[in-house]
Design a protein around this motif. Structure first.
Motif, mmCIF file in Angstrom:
data_model
loop_
_atom_site.group_PDB
_atom_site.id
_atom_site.type_symbol
_atom_site.label_atom_id
_atom_site.label_comp_id
_atom_site.label_asym_id
_atom_site.label_seq_id
_atom_site.Cartn_x
_atom_site.Cartn_y
_atom_site.Cartn_z
ATOM 1 N N PHE A 79 0.832 -1.211 0.000
ATOM 2 C CA PHE A 79 0.000 0.000 0.000
ATOM 3 C C PHE A 79 0.860 1.252 0.000
ATOM 4 N N SER A 87 -3.438 5.190 -0.641
ATOM 5 C CA SER A 87 -3.264 5.383 0.796
ATOM 6 C C SER A 87 -3.475 6.839 1.184
ATOM 7 N N GLY A 91 -6.835 6.828 2.846
ATOM 8 C CA GLY A 91 -6.259 6.400 4.117
ATOM 9 C C GLY A 91 -7.083 6.782 5.327
#
Length: 512
Positions: A79, A87, A91
């Motif tokens: 990731f 991400s 995220g």
């Protein structure tokens, strides 16, 4: 090498690593639950055979769990290395969901798996049973959070977009997004079926070879008791999941079914060769109107075709079409095995029909095949989106990622995985080939209670359940009976040792 696409290579790399990883959770989720059942049966019925089977499969679970953890850690690094834009933008949502999995599931499993693995003869049996149940619960909680995160990427809800970044506004909507309940039930059922077919196949192998026949009967009996009702139920869960896909991901459904034109009374396409360039199927074999009946539960229901979507928004139909059929085909074979199991059980020939036992052995890997095929269907069918309809896969890859870096890391993963997992699988084969360990007369084991340790230090005699056959033999005729519980075992062992000490003292006095 510069002509290779880093996005495609990153997808191949992630697909390769997760294909290894998903096999182990799919196996250990069901295996942990089965071990908890074995431990409960061993405790409540006090039959040694359940403990012997549990001891063997606990070792299998430990190895599989370890390989699953190691392969899962690799994914988290990817990731950051390959999918940093994903991400960065998602995220705020994916990070907490994956963290919850660590905090609630992984820590729970890590806290009790030690007791489960090494505490069998060192803690009271109810404590060991509790540890097995908690580990089983931890695997289900882990599946809950991982599938919640993945399902949100399939059917995102509960967010706001600000400058291309997803921000959570409703965690209930995020966790329980529209596809999550169906995907969670479908995956857990698949995990239980995977374990059942492996256990049933190993038990059938023992019966066919004529060794560990009693253990094989227990394994086959418990395995088919799951298969016989869960395989048909999985068909129902799959149908419910398909209706959810039709509502929220119609392009994926069109690729799965091989439909190019939107139509009513759509046929069920059994086999075909989808052609993305010509937007048609070659060598198509179909059953009229059955497609609409299955997908809409109506003879004249409308099914959306791939041509309703822009070419750049369509998944790659050939892969999705055939991976879906592989999954369904395996599911139908599982239902056939379930029907045969029920028929043989009613005729009291379940353990004596060698042709059926051979079939169980051959069907051992079916669950793994179905899991991989289902994963390919779900993930390739989501393309070209990494967050469905909102973030394209090509826009989620790390911008500075070089082709050479991905090629090098992919080759390294292939070599390392090939070596490590080959040894791991070979060790599992050795464990299962040897079968459950049988109790050995006169074998001493580590004491399981602090008082037993103190008694051992003072008298020099071994203590603990099953650890003092010398004392049992010395105590007289009643010594041939096995203790019914850890407490009775410890008490009987202490009494037997005291009796032996008294006899030795009497002999010493007599010689003087």
């Amino acid at each position: 090498m510069e002509s290779l696409d880093p996005v495609l290579l990153s997808r191949v790399q992630f697909g390769f690593t997760i294909s290894f990883h998903i096999l182990f959770p799919a196996f250990t989720i069901g295996l942990a639950a089965w071990l908890a059942v074995l431990e409960l049966l061993w405790w409540l019925r006090d039959r040694a055979i359940y403990g012997e089977i549990s001891r063997l499969w606990t070792k299998v679970f430990a190895v599989s769990f370890g390989m699953g953890v190691v392969s899962g850690i690799v994914l988290s690094y990817e990731f950051g290395t390959n999918w940093s834009v994903l991400s960065e933008r998602a995220g705020n949502i994916l990070g907490p969901l994956l963290s919850y999995e660590v905090l609630t599931a992984f820590f729970l499993e890590a806290g009790f798996i030690g007791v489960m693995l090494w505490g069998r003869d060192r803690v009271p049996r109810p404590v060991h049973v509790l540890s097995a149940c908690i580990v089983a619960l931890g695997t289900l909680i882990s599946a809950f959070w991982i599938l919640s995160a993945n399902s949100w990427m399939q059917t995102p809800q509960g967010y706001v977009l600000q400058d291309g970044v997803f921000h959570p506004v409703d965690w209930t909507a995020i966790v329980f997004n529209p596809s999550f309940p169906y995907r969670f039930m479908h995956m857990v059922a698949a995990a239980f079926l995977t374990t059942a077919f492996v256990v049933g196949g190993i038990g059938a192998w023992y019966l066919l070879s004529g060794r560990r026949a009693d253990h094989g009967r227990v394994m086959v009996g418990m395995a088919v008791s799951i298969i016989v009702w869960l395989a048909p139920l999985q068909l129902l869960l799959g149908d419910m999941h398909g209706l959810n896909v039709r509502e929220h991901q119609p392009a994926k459904l069109a690729a799965m079914e091989g439909h190019w034109e939107t139509q009513r009374g759509a046929p069920l396409i059994l086999v075909a060769l989808p052609d993305m360039a010509e937007e048609t199927n070659h060598l198509e074999l179909a059953i009229p109107r059955i497609g609409s009946l299955i997908l809409t539960h109506s003879w004249d229901g409308e099914v959306t075709g791939l041509k309703a979507f822009a070419p750049q928004d369509r998944p790659y139909a050939p892969i999705v079409f055939w991976s879906f059929r592989l999954m369904v085909g395996v599911g139908m074979l599982m239902i056939l095995v379930a029907a045969l199991s029920a028929w043989l059980f009613l005729r009291k020939r379940l353990f004596d029909s060698r042709w059926f036992l051979r079939l169980l052995v051959l069907c051992s890997p079916l669950g793994f095949v179905a899991v991989i095929a289902g994963w390919v269907t779900a993930e390739v069918g989501r393309q070209p989106w990494v967050v469905y309809g909102l973030l394209r896969t090509k826009d989620a890859v790390t911008p500075s990622l070089a082709t050479g870096d991905v090629v090098f890391s992919l080759l390294a993963y292939i070599v390392v995985y090939g070596v490590v997992y080959a040894f791991g699988l070979y060790y599992l084969y050795r464990l299962l080939r040897d079968g459950p360990a049988m109790p050995v007369e006169g074998e001493a084991i580590t004491p399981n209670r602090p008082m037993a340790v103190a008694m051992q230090a003072s008298t020099g005699e071994p203590r603990g359940p099953g650890s003092s056959p010398r004392a049992w033999r010395c105590s007289g005729p009643a010594s041939s009976r096995s203790p019914s519980s850890p407490m009775s075992s410890s008490t009987a062992s202490t009494s037997a040792s005291a009796s032996c000490s008294a006899r030795r003292a009497s002999r010493r006095c007599a010689t003087r």
